[in-house]
Design a protein around this motif. Structure first.
Motif, mmCIF file in Angstrom:
data_model
loop_
_atom_site.group_PDB
_atom_site.id
_atom_site.type_symbol
_atom_site.label_atom_id
_atom_site.label_comp_id
_atom_site.label_asym_id
_atom_site.label_seq_id
_atom_site.Cartn_x
_atom_site.Cartn_y
_atom_site.Cartn_z
ATOM 1 N N LYS A 405 0.745 -1.382 -0.098
ATOM 2 C CA LYS A 405 0.056 -0.135 -0.058
ATOM 3 C C LYS A 405 0.960 1.323 -0.012
ATOM 4 O O LYS A 405 0.465 2.134 -0.456
ATOM 5 C CB LYS A 405 -0.981 0.099 1.189
ATOM 6 C CG LYS A 405 -2.053 -1.075 0.999
ATOM 7 C CD LYS A 405 -3.039 -0.805 2.307
ATOM 8 C CE LYS A 405 -3.985 -1.734 1.907
ATOM 9 N NZ LYS A 405 -5.222 -1.828 3.398
ATOM 10 N N LYS A 408 1.882 1.996 -3.605
ATOM 11 C CA LYS A 408 0.730 2.332 -4.220
ATOM 12 C C LYS A 408 0.522 4.180 -3.933
ATOM 13 O O LYS A 408 0.207 4.561 -4.861
ATOM 14 C CB LYS A 408 -0.725 1.511 -3.994
ATOM 15 C CG LYS A 408 -0.765 0.383 -4.449
ATOM 16 C CD LYS A 408 -2.048 -0.344 -4.122
ATOM 17 C CE LYS A 408 -2.033 -1.653 -4.753
ATOM 18 N NZ LYS A 408 -3.396 -2.425 -4.442
ATOM 19 N N GLY A 409 0.399 4.293 -2.624
ATOM 20 C CA GLY A 409 0.595 5.605 -2.219
ATOM 21 C C GLY A 409 1.779 6.485 -2.909
ATOM 22 O O GLY A 409 1.276 7.727 -3.471
ATOM 23 N N SER A 432 -2.711 8.432 1.635
ATOM 24 C CA SER A 432 -4.076 8.044 2.066
ATOM 25 C C SER A 432 -4.742 7.551 0.881
ATOM 26 O O SER A 432 -5.514 6.630 0.902
ATOM 27 C CB SER A 432 -4.600 9.293 2.748
ATOM 28 O OG SER A 432 -5.847 8.702 3.258
ATOM 29 N N ASP A 433 -4.798 8.434 -0.161
ATOM 30 C CA ASP A 433 -5.698 7.868 -1.406
ATOM 31 C C ASP A 433 -5.194 6.657 -1.834
ATOM 32 O O ASP A 433 -6.133 5.723 -2.377
ATOM 33 C CB ASP A 433 -5.862 9.021 -2.443
ATOM 34 C CG ASP A 433 -6.642 10.306 -1.627
ATOM 35 O OD1 ASP A 433 -7.190 10.040 -0.845
ATOM 36 O OD2 ASP A 433 -6.591 11.167 -2.559
ATOM 37 N N SER A 435 -3.723 4.240 -0.571
ATOM 38 C CA SER A 435 -3.571 3.045 0.250
ATOM 39 C C SER A 435 -5.018 3.033 0.837
ATOM 40 O O SER A 435 -5.453 1.530 1.189
ATOM 41 C CB SER A 435 -2.531 3.262 1.475
ATOM 42 O OG SER A 435 -2.930 4.337 2.184
ATOM 43 N N GLY A 436 -5.805 3.803 0.910
ATOM 44 C CA GLY A 436 -7.093 3.545 1.442
ATOM 45 C C GLY A 436 -7.193 3.859 3.057
ATOM 46 O O GLY A 436 -8.075 3.407 3.891
ATOM 47 N N VAL A 437 -5.839 4.194 3.676
ATOM 48 C CA VAL A 437 -5.709 4.335 5.075
ATOM 49 C C VAL A 437 -5.841 5.760 5.326
ATOM 50 O O VAL A 437 -5.249 6.509 4.783
ATOM 51 C CB VAL A 437 -4.443 3.604 5.449
ATOM 52 C CG1 VAL A 437 -4.137 3.951 7.151
ATOM 53 C CG2 VAL A 437 -4.364 2.290 5.057
ATOM 54 N N ASP A 438 -6.700 6.019 6.487
ATOM 55 C CA ASP A 438 -6.912 7.462 6.882
ATOM 56 C C ASP A 438 -5.671 8.138 7.699
ATOM 57 O O ASP A 438 -5.238 7.265 8.708
ATOM 58 C CB ASP A 438 -8.096 7.567 7.608
ATOM 59 C CG ASP A 438 -8.507 8.996 8.448
ATOM 60 O OD1 ASP A 438 -7.851 9.892 7.803
ATOM 61 O OD2 ASP A 438 -9.452 9.011 9.198
#
Length: 882
Positions: A405, A408-409, A432-433, A435-438
C-alpha cells in the motif's frame, strides 16, 4: 549583518508569487573577482493575483550594470535597487522578458553560498537562498523554470565548464576563451541551479535504464584523485538500479554528473543532473578511507541521487515543507543501505543518530516541528528534526500501510505532483488515497514538536490466560506549544515465552500473528490491549524495530532486560535491551561513585556478553553493536538533570575496564578470529569483522595492560587499511602512554599532504578525554593544514571538540565554552552557516549542574550581545537562551 532584531517568516503568511518565471537564460562570464551574469527571464503574471504593476526580484551582494524590459534598456527611474533585491516598476500587464546584467566577486565569497571560488574551482551552492547571490531572481522554491546556461571562461583558468542538464553546444571563441551551453528541459526552482568550472579530472561510466536508455555517468575531481572514485561510481549505479526496482523511478537526463570539491558547507547537494559533493563523501581508497567513510559515501551518493524524484521532479512549495524532500529522501537512503548491508545494524545506527542529535533538539529550547511554523534564517532548519525525525515519520507511515500500500501511495504521489512544488498535505493525501488508510490524525506528527513519551505497563492474567498491556502517551510542552494532542503511534510488540521463543499473538478483537509480532496503534492518551491464549507469563518486547520516535518507559526491570538481551528475536530490541541493562548498571554506578560507594562489576551483563561473543549465528557487526556501552552523551540524557560529566566518564570507563578484565580471553579470541587477511574489501561482511575486532581491541586496551597497548601499537604499525590504522591510533591517542605521541607523529608525517586524512588526525585529538585536550586543540588551529575558511577543518577540529568530547568541552571552569564562542564569533564574519551550527553544542545547557549552566548562559549572552551578528547565529543563540 544584523542591525535590528530580524522579523520571523511564518508559514501562515505564505502566498503565491505575483509573477511566474517560465524560462531562465543565463550567460555567465567567469573571472575570479568579476564574474558577470546576463540573465534573461521569461515572466508572466500570476492569474490568481492580477493587477500587479511592479516586479520584485531577490538579489544580494550584486553590482547591477543594466536592466532591459522587452529589449528596451531601462533608466534608473524605472527600477529601484537595494541591499536585498531589485524592483522593476510599471511592468506590462501580460507576459514579458526581463534582462539584467550584474557582477559578483566569487573570490571574496567566503560564505560559500551563491557563486564562489575556492581552491581554484568556481562552484555554486544555491540551497536554500543562494541563487540571489548570483543574479536577480524570484528566489523561492515554488517558482519553477526551464534553464539554459552558457558559461564562458579562459580555458587555462577553467578547462571544464559544467551546469545542469545536457550539454547542447561547446566551442572556442575568437578571443581564445571557450564556452559550454547546457539545457535542462525539466522545470526546477532556482535553488537547484548549479555551475562548476575549473581544472578537473573525470571518471566515466554508463548505466542502462530499465527502458533501455544509456546514461553517461561522470565524476569530476581534482586531478590526481581519479583513483579514489570507484566506490562512489559503484554506489551510484547500485542506487539507480535500486530506485527503479523499489520505487519505479528511472533517471531522466542523458547525463548524470557528480563534482567533488574540498570547500563545501554541506555533505552534498542534489542539483538537477549535477550533484556537488563535499569531497569527503566521494574520495575513498582502502589506505585513505575507513569502512565508515565507504558506508557514508554509499548512503550520501544514493541520497542525492534519490532526490532526483523526491526533491527535484517534485520539489517543495516553500521552505516550511523542507521535510517533504529531506525526510522522505532520508527514509529512501536508509532503506537502500539496509538492503545493501545489514538491516539490523542499519536500524541501530539510525536510531542512535536520532537519539544523539534529534532527541536533545526536541527536548530543548531549539525544539521545532518537523514542519516548522516560522524561521528567521532558513539555513538553521537543516536540522536533525527535519531530516532524521522526518524520516521516522515516513517510516511510521510505511509501517501503518505495509509495503504494497505504501508503494501504491508513492506511485500516486509521483503521478499527481511530477513537475510541481508540493506540500506535506499533498504527500499525505496521496498516500492516504493510494492506500485507503486514513492519515488525518497522523498529520499531527508534522506540526507538533517534542518527543512523545509512551508509558507501558503489562500484566499477565493466568486465570484468563491473557496478557493485558496498558499504554499511555504524553508529549511535554515545547517552545510555543504548551498543549499537545494525542498522536497516532504504531508500536510493534512481541511476547517471549520462558524459553526465549516468540509466542503466537492473538489480540482480542484482532487477527492472530503467527510470527510472534504485531503492530498496534496507540491513538488515544490511554489505551488497553489484550492478547488471548497466553498460557504462561511472558516477557514483552515492545516497540520492536523502533516503530515510532518515542521515549518508551515500562515496568520491566533489570531481570527482564537481561532476558531480552539474551533472547529477543528482534535484533533492534535485543540491542535496545543491552543498552537498557547497561544503562541501569551505569546510572547506579554513577550515583555510587558520587556517594563514595563501590560500583557494581556487572557480572550478569558480562555473562551475556560472553554468550554473544561465542554465538556463531550472529553477524560480527551486530555483535560489535551489542557489546558497545551507551555513550557518555546518552547517559547524560538518561540522567536528565544536574549532569556531572566527570562522574559519567569515570563510571563508564571503570565499568568498561571491569568488563574487559572479566572477558579478556574472549575479547582476545574474537580479535584474532576476526582478522581479514588478503585484499581489503569495504563490503558489509568484511567491514563487520573489522568492526568487531577493533571493538575488542578497545576493550582490551581499557584494562591498561601493557600487552594490550603493544597490540594496538603493532596493529597501527602493520595496518594495510585506514580502518585498522585509525582504530589503533584512536586507542593510543586516547590513552596516556608513551606510544601516543610517537603514533600521532608517524601518522601526521605520512599523511600531512592529504587534507581528508588530516581531518581524521585533527578529530582524534579533539575527542581525546586526556587532560590538556583544549590546549592541544588551540595549538592545532595554527597547523598549516587547518583553516577557519574550510568547513571540513572546522568540523573536524572545533566541531569534534564541542560536540563529541563531553568531558573536556564541559570542564567545570567554562574554558571550553569560551573557546567555542570565540570561534563562533570569528566564523560569523566568514561563514555564518558553519558558525551557527557550532552553537548546537550548547543546545542542552539546562541539563547540566548549576556551575556549568551559569558558564554556558554567560557565554551565550556574550554572543547575543555582539552588535553585528548574522541572522544565522542570532537566531540560534537567542532561541538557545530561551
Amino acid at each position: 549583518m544584523r542591525t535590528e532584531d530580524p522579523r520571523p517568516i511564518a508559514l501562515k503568511d505564505y502566498s503565491e508569487p505575483d509573477f511566474w518565471i517560465d524560462e531562465v537564460h543565463l550567460d555567465v562570464d567567469l573571472a575570479p573577482e568579476t564574474a558577470q551574469v546576463r540573465s534573461t527571464l521569461a515572466v508572466r503574471p500570476n492569474a490568481s493575483r492580477p493587477g500587479k504593476d511592479s516586479l520584485r526580484l531577490d538579489g544580494e551582494g550584486l553590482e547591477l550594470l543594466e536592466v532591459h524590459l522587452n529589449g528596451e534598456k531601462l533608466g534608473p527611474n524605472r527600477y529601484q535597487e537595494d541591499e536585498s533585491g531589485l524592483t522593476i516598476m510599471e511592468v506590462p500587464a501580460g507576459a514579458f522578458t526581463l534582462t539584467t546584467v550584474s557582477r559578483c566577486n566569487p573570490a571574496a565569497n567566503t560564505a560559500l553560498t551563491g557563486l564562489y571560488l575556492a581552491g581554484g574551482i568556481f562552484c555554486t551552492q544555491c540551497e536554500a537562498e543562494g541563487f540571489r547571490r548570483i543574479t536577480y531572481m524570484l528566489d523561492r522554491p515554488d517558482v519553477m523554470a526551464v534553464y539554459r546556461t552558457r558559461i564562458t571562461a579562459e580555458k587555462a583558468l577553467a578547462p571544464v565548464l559544467l551546469a545542469n542538464g545536457n550539454c547542447v553546444e561547446s566551442g572556442v571563441l575568437e578571443d581564445g576563451r571557450h564556452f559550454a551551453e547546457w539545457h535542462d528541459p525539466y522545470p526546477k526552482p532556482s535553488y537547484l541551479f548549479a555551475l562548476v568550472a575549473g581544472d578537473l579530472g573525470c571518471v566515466r561510466d554508463a548505466f542502462t535504464t530499465a527502458s533501455g536508455r544509456e546514461v553517461d555517468l561522470r565524476i569530476y575531481v581534482e586531478p590526481g584523485n581519479e583513483d579514489r572514485c570507484a566506490y562512489a561510481m559503484d554506489a551510484l549505479k547500485r542506487a539507480m538500479a535500486w530506485d527503479e526496482k523499489v520505487f519505479g523511478r528511472e533517471y531522466d537526463l542523458d547525463i548524470f554528473m557528480i563534482v567533488a570539491v574540498s570547500a563545501f558547507n554541506m555533505g552534498a547537494m542534489e542539483n538537477k543532473g549535477l550533484n556537488i559533493f563535499n569531497d569527503k563523501y566521494i574520495l575513498a581508497r582502502p589506505d585513505t578511507a575507513t569502512d565508515l567513510d565507504f558506508a557514508n559515501i554509499e548512503a550520501i551518493v544514493a541520497h542525492e541521487y534519490f532526490h532526483n524524484w523526491t526533491g527535484n521532479r517534485i520539489t517543495c512549495r516553500d521552505w516550511f515543507q523542507l521535510c517533504l524532500k529531506e525526510g522522505l529522501t532520508v527514509f529512501r537512503d536508509q532503506e537502500f543501505t539496509a538492503d545493501m548491508r545489514s538491516r539490523a545494524v542499519k536500524r541501530i545506527a539510525d536510531v542512535r543518530m536520532l537519539r544523539t542529535h534529534q532527541f536533545p533538539e526536541d527536548g530543548g529550547p531549539l525544539a521545532h516541528p518537523v514542519r516548522p511554523d516560522a524561521y528567521i534564517e532558513i539555513n538553521n532548519f537543516y536540522t536533525a528534526t527535519v531530516y532524521e525525525k522526518g524520516a521516522e515519520l515516513v517510516r511510521m507511515i510505511y509501517t501503518l500501510l505495509g509495503a504494497e500500500k505504501f508503494r501504491k501511495g508513492m506511485d500516486l504521489y509521483f503521478t499527481r505532483h511530477d513537475g510541481r512544488a508540493a506540500t506535506v498535505e499533498d504527500f499525505l493525501e496521496a498516500l492516504s488515497d493510494g492506500s485507503g488508510v486514513d492519515l488525518s490524525q497522523f498529520k499531527r506528527w508534522y506540526h507538533q514538536a517534542g518527543t512523545p513519551e509512551v508509558m507501558a505497563s503489562g500484566k499477565w492474567d493466568g486465570a484468563q490466560q491473557e496478557y493485558v498491556l496498558q499504554l499511555s502517551q504524553v508529549c511535554p510542552p515545547t517552545p510555543g506549544q504548551p498543549h499537545k494532542e494525542p498522536l497516532h503511534i504504531p508500536i510493534e510488540i512481541g511476547l517471549l515465552g520462558e524459553d526465549g521463543a516468540d509466542l503466537p499473538l492473538s489480540p482480542i478483537g484482532g487477527t492472530a500473528a503467527a510470527s510472534g509480532a504485531h503492530v498496534i496503534s496507540l491513538t488515544k492518551r490511554e489505551q488497553t490491549f489484550r492478547f488471548k491464549n497466553v498460557t504462561a507469563k511472558p516477557v514483552p518486547s515492545l516497540l520492536r524495530g523502533f516503530t515510532a520516535p518515542v521515549k518508551l518507559s515500562s515496568n520491566l526491570g533489570e531481570r527482564e532486560w537481561a532476558f531480552l538481551m539474551a533472547h529477543d528475536s528482534d535484533p533492534f530490541n535485543r540491542w535496545e535491551a543491552a543498552q537498557k541493562y547497561a544503562s541501569m548498571i551505569l546510572t547506579g554506578n554513577i550515583a555510587a561513585l558520587s556517594n563514595g560507594k563501590i560500583p557494581r562489576a556487572g557480572t550478569g551483563f558480562a555473562g551475556i556478553v560472553r554468550k554473544i561473543l561465542n554465538d556463531p549465528g550472529l553477524e560480527p557487526e551486530f555483535v560489535a553493536q551489542m557489546i558497545v556501552l551507551p555513550a557518555e552523551q546518552t547517559l547524560a540524557q538518561a540522567i536528565g538533570q544536574d549532569v556531572d560529566v566527570e562522574a559519567i566518564h569515570s563510571a563508564r570507563e571503570a565499568f568498561r575496564a571491569s568488563l574487559a578484565e572479566q572477558l579478556y580471553a574472549e575479547f582476545e579470541r574474537a580479535y584474532n578470529e576476526n582478522e581479514t587477511p588478503g585484499t581489503y574489501s569495504p563490503d558489509a561482511e568484511a567491514a563487520g569483522k573489522r568492526s568487531l575486532r577493533n571493538t575488542c581491541l578497545g576493550y582490551m586496551a581499557a584494562t591498561g595492560r601493557a600487552d594490550a597497548i603493544a597490540l594496538a601499537k603493532n596493529q597501527f604499525d602493520t595496518a594495510d587499511n585506514m580502518t585498522d590504522s585509525m582504530a589503533a591510533l584512536g586507542v593510543l591517542a586516547h590513552t596516556d602512554c608513551p606510544e601516543r605521541e610517537e603514533a600521532l607523529r608517524a601518522f601526521h608525517d605520512r599523511w600531512k599532504d592529504d587534507h581528508l586524512v588530516m581531518d581524521k588526525w585533527f578529530a582524534l585529538q579533539a575527542t581525546s578525554p586526556l587532560p590538556g585536550t583544549l590546549s592541544r586543540v588551540r595549538e592545532l588551529m595554527a597547523h598549516p593544514a587547518f583553516s577557519l575558511r574550510n568547513p571540513n577543518k572546522v568540523r573536524a577540529l572545533i566541531g569534534s571538540f564541542a560536540t563529541a568530547n563531553q568531558l573536556r568541552f564541559h570542564e567545570s571552569g567554562g574554558e571550553g565554552y569560551r573557546f567555542v564562542a570565540e570561534q563562533v564569533l570569528a566564523l560569523d564574519k566568514i561563514n555564518p552557516q558553519v558558525a551557527a551550527r557550532l552553537l548546537g553544542a550548547f543546545k542542552s545547557w539546562r541539563q547540566f549542574e548549576p556551575v556549568r549552566q551559569a558558564h554556558m548562559r554567560e557565554t551565550l549572552e556574550r554572543i547575543v550581545s555582539q552588535a553585528e551578528l548574522s541572522r544565522d547565529v542570532y537566531e540560534i543563540a537567542t532561541k538557545t537562551l530561551g
